[in-house]
Design a protein around this motif. Structure first.
Motif, PDB file in Angstrom:
ATOM      1  N   LEU A 241      -0.106  -3.107  -9.567  1.00  0.00           N
ATOM      2  CA  LEU A 241       0.051  -1.957  -8.675  1.00  0.00           C
ATOM      3  C   LEU A 241       1.199  -2.160  -7.689  1.00  0.00           C
ATOM      4  O   LEU A 241       1.440  -1.299  -6.840  1.00  0.00           O
TER       5      LEU A 241
ATOM      6  N   CYS B  20      -5.479   1.071  -4.504  1.00  0.00           N
ATOM      7  CA  CYS B  20      -4.383   0.718  -3.592  1.00  0.00           C
ATOM      8  C   CYS B  20      -4.941   0.219  -2.263  1.00  0.00           C
ATOM      9  O   CYS B  20      -4.485  -0.793  -1.712  1.00  0.00           O
TER      10      CYS B  20
ATOM     11  N   ASN C 128       2.717   7.788  -7.866  1.00  0.00           N
ATOM     12  CA  ASN C 128       1.688   8.498  -8.620  1.00  0.00           C
ATOM     13  C   ASN C 128       2.276   9.105  -9.898  1.00  0.00           C
ATOM     14  O   ASN C 128       3.177   9.930  -9.853  1.00  0.00           O
TER      15      ASN C 128
ATOM     16  N   CYS D 287       2.321   1.698  -3.370  1.00  0.00           N
ATOM     17  CA  CYS D 287       1.283   1.994  -4.359  1.00  0.00           C
ATOM     18  C   CYS D 287       0.818   3.443  -4.250  1.00  0.00           C
ATOM     19  O   CYS D 287       0.684   4.146  -5.254  1.00  0.00           O
ATOM     20  N   ILE D 288       0.599   3.893  -3.029  1.00  0.00           N
ATOM     21  CA  ILE D 288       0.019   5.221  -2.825  1.00  0.00           C
ATOM     22  C   ILE D 288       1.014   6.341  -3.153  1.00  0.00           C
ATOM     23  O   ILE D 288       0.633   7.471  -3.458  1.00  0.00           O
TER      24      ILE D 288
ATOM     25  N   CYS E  93      -3.921  -5.946  -8.812  1.00  0.00           N
ATOM     26  CA  CYS E  93      -3.088  -5.670  -7.636  1.00  0.00           C
ATOM     27  C   CYS E  93      -1.608  -5.943  -7.899  1.00  0.00           C
ATOM     28  O   CYS E  93      -0.747  -5.141  -7.498  1.00  0.00           O
TER      29      CYS E  93
ATOM     30  N   TYR F  49       0.830  -1.209   0.000  1.00  0.00           N
ATOM     31  CA  TYR F  49       0.000   0.000   0.000  1.00  0.00           C
ATOM     32  C   TYR F  49       0.862   1.256   0.000  1.00  0.00           C
ATOM     33  O   TYR F  49       0.614   2.196  -0.766  1.00  0.00           O
TER      34      TYR F  49
ATOM     35  N   LYS G   5      -7.151   5.448  -8.488  1.00  0.00           N
ATOM     36  CA  LYS G   5      -6.001   4.569  -8.270  1.00  0.00           C
ATOM     37  C   LYS G   5      -5.704   4.414  -6.784  1.00  0.00           C
ATOM     38  O   LYS G   5      -5.387   3.320  -6.303  1.00  0.00           O
ATOM     39  N   ASN G   6      -5.811   5.507  -6.028  1.00  0.00           N
ATOM     40  CA  ASN G   6      -5.572   5.428  -4.594  1.00  0.00           C
ATOM     41  C   ASN G   6      -6.600   4.528  -3.917  1.00  0.00           C
ATOM     42  O   ASN G   6      -6.281   3.798  -2.967  1.00  0.00           O
TER      43      ASN G   6
ATOM     44  N   CYS H  54      -6.671  -3.195  -2.654  1.00  0.00           N
ATOM     45  CA  CYS H  54      -5.678  -4.263  -2.797  1.00  0.00           C
ATOM     46  C   CYS H  54      -5.032  -4.601  -1.459  1.00  0.00           C
ATOM     47  O   CYS H  54      -4.757  -5.778  -1.174  1.00  0.00           O
ATOM     48  N   GLU H  55      -4.787  -3.581  -0.636  1.00  0.00           N
ATOM     49  CA  GLU H  55      -4.199  -3.840   0.677  1.00  0.00           C
ATOM     50  C   GLU H  55      -5.129  -4.696   1.524  1.00  0.00           C
ATOM     51  O   GLU H  55      -4.706  -5.693   2.123  1.00  0.00           O
TER      52      GLU H  55
ATOM     53  N   TYR I 275      -8.722  -3.074 -11.626  1.00  0.00           N
ATOM     54  CA  TYR I 275      -7.297  -2.902 -11.350  1.00  0.00           C
ATOM     55  C   TYR I 275      -6.656  -4.245 -10.995  1.00  0.00           C
ATOM     56  O   TYR I 275      -7.256  -5.075 -10.315  1.00  0.00           O
TER      57      TYR I 275
END
Length: 336
Positions: free
Chosen positions: A217, A160, A145, A141-142, A214, A138, A156-157, A163-164, A212
Motif C-alpha cells: 500500500l 490505509c 484510489n 495510500c488514501i 502495508c 497514509y 482499502k481506506n 497501516c498508519e 492487506y
C-alpha cells in the motif's frame, strides 16, 4: 467524518498547546544558565506580544507559535548547547513539528546521531521521523484510489488507516524496545492516528492487516532495523524503562556545530553564536570551538567527543510527547 464540535476542539487544542509551550529544559543544566534564562524570557515575551495582536485569529496564533519555537531552538543552541541531544530537546523539536505546520527539516542537531554524548536513552528523533513517514504513507495510500467499488474502496481506506497506526507503533517498539511505549507517545499516537477512534478502530485492525500488505500500500518500513508491521494481536512486550539522558550535564564538551552556525526555516535564516561555558555549578571539561555550518543531527556530531566523568545529574522528560500535529489531523480530514 468527525463532528464539527470535535473539529473545533482539535483546532483549539493546537492553539492552547502553542500558548502553553515551554522548552522543558531548566537553566541550571545549561552551559550559560543566565543567558539561557534571559533568552527564553525574551522569546516568551515576544511571542505573547505577537499573539496579543492576533485578536483571536487562530491561524495568526499558530504563526506566532512557529516563531516562538524557532526562538526557543536558538536559545538552546546559543546558551544550552550541551543539551542539544537530550530527551528534553527531542521533546522541544517534536512539539515544534506538532504545533508549527510550516516546520521543515533540517533543524539543528536533530535527530541526534546514535550514541550522542548526553543523548536520550531513546532516540525520539528517529521515532518521530518514522511517525512522520507513517503520516506520509497514509496520505499517499488514501489518495491512490483505483477501485470503482465503494465497498472495496472503503475496505482499502480502512487498511490505509490501520497501516498508519501500525507503522507508528511498530517504530516505537522496534526503535526503543526497552522504553515504556507511553513515554515515546504511543498512547497519544493511538488516539490521534485513529482520530480518537472515530476513523479507525485499532482493536479490529488485526484481521485487516492479515488481508492487506502495508508495503504494497506504499508504506515505508516502520524503522531502520525492522520492516515488521505489528497488529493489535502480536505487539511485543512493553519496555519498562523511562526516558533519561545518558550522560552528565557536561557530557557534550563543545558546541556540536562549532561556535557559529546558520540554519533556516521558511524565508528566515538564523545565525547562532554559542556562548562559552559559564555554569559555575558544574565543572567544565576541555572544549574546543571549531567552526561549523548548518547543523543536522548527524553532521553536528562529527566533531563531538564523549568524555568520562563529569557531572552525574540525571534528567527526566516531564511530559509525554504528542506526535501528531493538529493541522495534520485536519489535513487527514480533508482527504476523507
Amino acid at each position: 467524518m468527525l463532528s464539527g464540535t470535535i473539529l473545533v476542539s482539535l483546532i483549539a487544542l493546537g492553539v492552547v498547546n502553542v500558548a502553553l509551550a515551554q522548552t522543558n529544559i531548566t537553566a541550571n543544566v545549561c552551559a550559560d544558565p543566565s543567558a539561557f534564562t534571559s533568552c527564553i524570557a525574551q522569546a516568551t515575551t515576544a511571542s505573547k506580544g505577537c499573539m496579543d495582536i492576533c485578536n483571536g485569529n487562530n491561524i495568526c496564533v499558530l504563526g506566532c507559535g512557529c516563531a516562538m519555537y524557532q526562538s526557543y531552538i536558538n536559545c538552546v543552541a546559543e546558551s544550552c548547547w550541551n543539551q542539544v541531544y537530550s530527551c528534553e530537546y527531542d521533546e522541544l523539536i517534536a512539539d515544534y513539528f506538532v504545533n508549527c505546520p510550516a516546520a521543515t527539516e533540517p533543524v539543528p542537531f536533530w535527530p541526534a546521531p546514535d550514541n550522542a554524548p548526553g543523548g536520550c536513552s531513546c532516540n525520539l528523533g528517529k521515532v518521530l521521523h518514522s511517525v512522520m513517514k507513517a503520516e506520509q504513507g497514509y496520505n499517499s495510500c488514501i489518495t491512490n484510489n483505483t477501485s470503482t467499488s465503494i465497498v472495496q474502496l472503503s475496505n482499502k481506506n480502512t487498511a490505509c488507516g490501520c497501516c498508519e497506526v501500525s507503522a507508528g507503533l511498530s517504530a516505537m517498539y522496534e526503535t526503543c524496545p526497552d522504553t515504556i511505549p507511553s513515554a515515546m507517545g504511543a498512547d497519544s499516537w493511538l488516539k490521534t492516528a485513529t482520530l480518537y477512534g472515530e476513523l479507525i478502530n485499532w482493536g479490529t485492525c488485526g484481521s485487516v492487516l492479515d488481508k492487506y500488505s502495508c508495503p504494497n500500500l506504499g508504506f515505508a518500513p516502520p524503522s531502520s532495523n525492522s520492516s515488521t508491521f505489528y497488529n493489535p494481536n502480536n505487539l511485543p512486550p512493553n519496555g519498562t524503562y523511562t526516558l533519561y539522558n545518558t550522560g552528565g550535564v557536561n557530557a557534550l564538551t563543545a558546541p556540536a556545530s562549532g561556535s557559529v552556525f546558520t540554519w533556516s526555516q521558511t524565508s528566515v535564516t538564523y545565525t547562532v553564536t554559542a556562548s562559552p561555558w559559564k555554569n559555575s555549578a558544574v565543572k567544565a571539561t576541555a572544549a574546543g570551538t571549531s567552526g561549523g555550518s548548518v547543523a543536522s543531527g548527524t553532521a553536528a556530531a562529527a566533531g563531538a567527543t564523549k568524555t568520562s566523568g563529569g557531572a552525574s545529574l540525571s534528567l527526566q522528560l516531564p511530559s509525554v510527547v504528542v506526535w501528531l500535529s493538529v493541522l495534520g489531523v485536519l489535513a487527514k480530514m480533508v482527504l476523507i
